[in-house]
Design a protein around this motif. Structure first.
Motif, short mmCIF file in Angstrom:
data_model
loop_
_atom_site.label_atom_id
_atom_site.label_comp_id
_atom_site.label_asym_id
_atom_site.label_seq_id
_atom_site.Cartn_x
_atom_site.Cartn_y
_atom_site.Cartn_z
N ALA A 163 0.83 -1.22 0.00
CA ALA A 163 0.00 0.00 0.00
C ALA A 163 0.85 1.26 0.00
N LEU A 164 1.90 1.27 0.82
CA LEU A 164 2.76 2.45 0.88
C LEU A 164 3.61 2.58 -0.38
N SER A 165 4.01 1.46 -0.96
CA SER A 165 4.82 1.50 -2.18
C SER A 165 4.03 2.12 -3.33
N ALA A 166 2.73 1.94 -3.32
CA ALA A 166 1.90 2.51 -4.38
C ALA A 166 1.92 4.04 -4.35
N LEU A 167 2.33 4.61 -3.21
CA LEU A 167 2.37 6.06 -3.08
C LEU A 167 3.68 6.67 -3.55
N VAL A 168 4.61 5.82 -4.01
CA VAL A 168 5.87 6.34 -4.55
C VAL A 168 5.59 7.28 -5.71
N PHE A 177 8.79 -16.28 0.40
CA PHE A 177 7.59 -16.06 -0.40
C PHE A 177 6.45 -16.99 0.02
N VAL A 178 6.61 -17.70 1.16
CA VAL A 178 5.59 -18.67 1.59
C VAL A 178 5.17 -18.40 3.04
N PRO A 179 4.19 -17.52 3.24
CA PRO A 179 3.67 -17.36 4.61
C PRO A 179 2.79 -18.55 4.96
N PRO A 180 2.70 -18.96 6.25
CA PRO A 180 3.42 -18.42 7.41
C PRO A 180 4.78 -19.07 7.63
N LEU A 225 15.03 -9.90 -3.28
CA LEU A 225 14.05 -10.34 -4.29
C LEU A 225 12.63 -10.14 -3.78
N TRP A 226 12.41 -10.52 -2.53
CA TRP A 226 11.08 -10.38 -1.93
C TRP A 226 10.64 -8.91 -1.90
N ALA A 227 11.55 -8.04 -1.49
CA ALA A 227 11.21 -6.61 -1.42
C ALA A 227 10.88 -6.05 -2.79
N CYS A 228 11.71 -6.38 -3.78
CA CYS A 228 11.46 -5.87 -5.13
C CYS A 228 10.16 -6.44 -5.70
N ALA A 229 9.88 -7.71 -5.40
CA ALA A 229 8.66 -8.34 -5.91
C ALA A 229 7.40 -7.70 -5.34
N HIS A 230 7.49 -7.15 -4.14
CA HIS A 230 6.35 -6.48 -3.53
C HIS A 230 6.27 -5.00 -3.93
N VAL A 285 12.26 3.21 0.06
CA VAL A 285 11.23 2.24 0.45
C VAL A 285 11.80 0.83 0.40
N ILE A 286 12.52 0.52 -0.68
CA ILE A 286 13.14 -0.80 -0.80
C ILE A 286 14.16 -1.01 0.31
N ALA A 287 14.97 0.02 0.58
CA ALA A 287 15.98 -0.09 1.63
C ALA A 287 15.35 -0.33 2.99
N ALA A 288 14.23 0.35 3.29
CA ALA A 288 13.55 0.17 4.57
C ALA A 288 12.99 -1.24 4.69
N ALA A 289 12.41 -1.75 3.60
CA ALA A 289 11.86 -3.12 3.63
C ALA A 289 12.97 -4.15 3.79
N VAL A 290 14.06 -3.98 3.06
CA VAL A 290 15.19 -4.92 3.15
C VAL A 290 15.79 -4.90 4.55
N ALA A 291 16.00 -3.70 5.09
CA ALA A 291 16.59 -3.58 6.42
C ALA A 291 15.70 -4.20 7.49
N GLY A 292 14.39 -3.95 7.40
CA GLY A 292 13.47 -4.52 8.38
C GLY A 292 13.42 -6.03 8.31
N ALA A 293 13.31 -6.57 7.10
CA ALA A 293 13.25 -8.02 6.94
C ALA A 293 14.56 -8.67 7.37
N ALA A 294 15.70 -8.02 7.06
CA ALA A 294 17.00 -8.57 7.46
C ALA A 294 17.13 -8.60 8.98
N LEU A 295 16.63 -7.56 9.63
CA LEU A 295 16.65 -7.53 11.09
C LEU A 295 15.78 -8.64 11.67
#
Length: 206
Positions: free
Chosen positions: A47-52, A121-124, A153-158, A62-72
């Motif tokens: 949803a937030l990415s759509a506002l770019v 790419f497979v929740p949960p 890859l996950w961040a870019c795909a989203h 946005v990509i950097a924030a997603a990657v950093a959060g997921a990596a953490l």
């Protein structure tokens, strides 16, 4: 629809740091075992990415924030498993979800390092494989060498498709709003229905 979108854009433009923080937190929390299964992190990020396209958020940030959060999130889960080994699987709240743990273990046993990539790419399962990889003794260098590219890859795909959709809406949205709004409502209802079915299946498996 346009007025609501304009209000959202205005809010984001006034709180840019909060938008990036939300992307970071959503990606991080979605990676936490058990808790991540209840956090609609991907939905918030999309949803937030759509506002770019509105020009208030930068795509790279946005990509950097997603990657950093997921990596953490993934890194913390992996390190917890690496430190406590299999004992962590018997500790609350992981011990309360034996079925998901069993599926994640089987997934990791079949795929090995590839499971770390695919699980993104497979929740949960995504929220459980990192801790299981640590608990099963996967070396840190091997885990992170697969996990970081998987996160990218996950961040870019989203984010990239959502940003593109936002650009198309900015360009053509007002012309097709009478068509797009019903489609958006139908899409939202379908998403809610699918989410509820998955949650019901997930709970039934416990």
């Amino acid at each position: 629809m346009s007025s609501l979108l304009d209000q959202i854009i205005q809010f984001v433009s006034a709180h840019v740091w909060l938008a990036y923080a939300t992307v970071f937190a959503a990606a991080a929390l979605e990676a936490v075992p058990v808790f991540g299964a209840f956090v609609p992190g991907s939905t918030l990020i999309i949803a937030l990415s759509a506002l770019v396209a509105a020009g208030e958020l930068r795509l790279a940030e946005v990509i950097a924030a997603a990657v950093a959060g997921a990596a953490l999130g993934d890194g913390a889960s992996y390190l917890a498993g690496h430190i406590y080994q299999r004992k962590i699987l018997g500790i609350w709240p992981l011990a309360s979800y034996p079925a998901v743990i069993a599926r994640s273990e089987a997934f990791f046993a079949r795929r090995g390092a590839l499971a770390v990539l695919l699980a993104r790419f497979v929740p949960p399962v995504r929220a459980f494989v990192p801790v299981i990889a640590g608990a099963f003794g996967m070396p840190p260098a091997r885990f992170f060498s697969v996990n970081i590219p998987a996160i990218a890859l996950w961040a870019c795909a989203h984010i990239l498709p959502a940003a593109l959709a936002g650009s198309l809406w900015k360009q053509y949205g007002r012309e097709v709003e009478h068509i797009a709004l019903p489609l958006l409502v139908i899409g939202l209802l379908l998403w809610v229905a699918i989410w509820l079915l998955r949650r019901r299946k997930h709970l039934a498996a416990e």
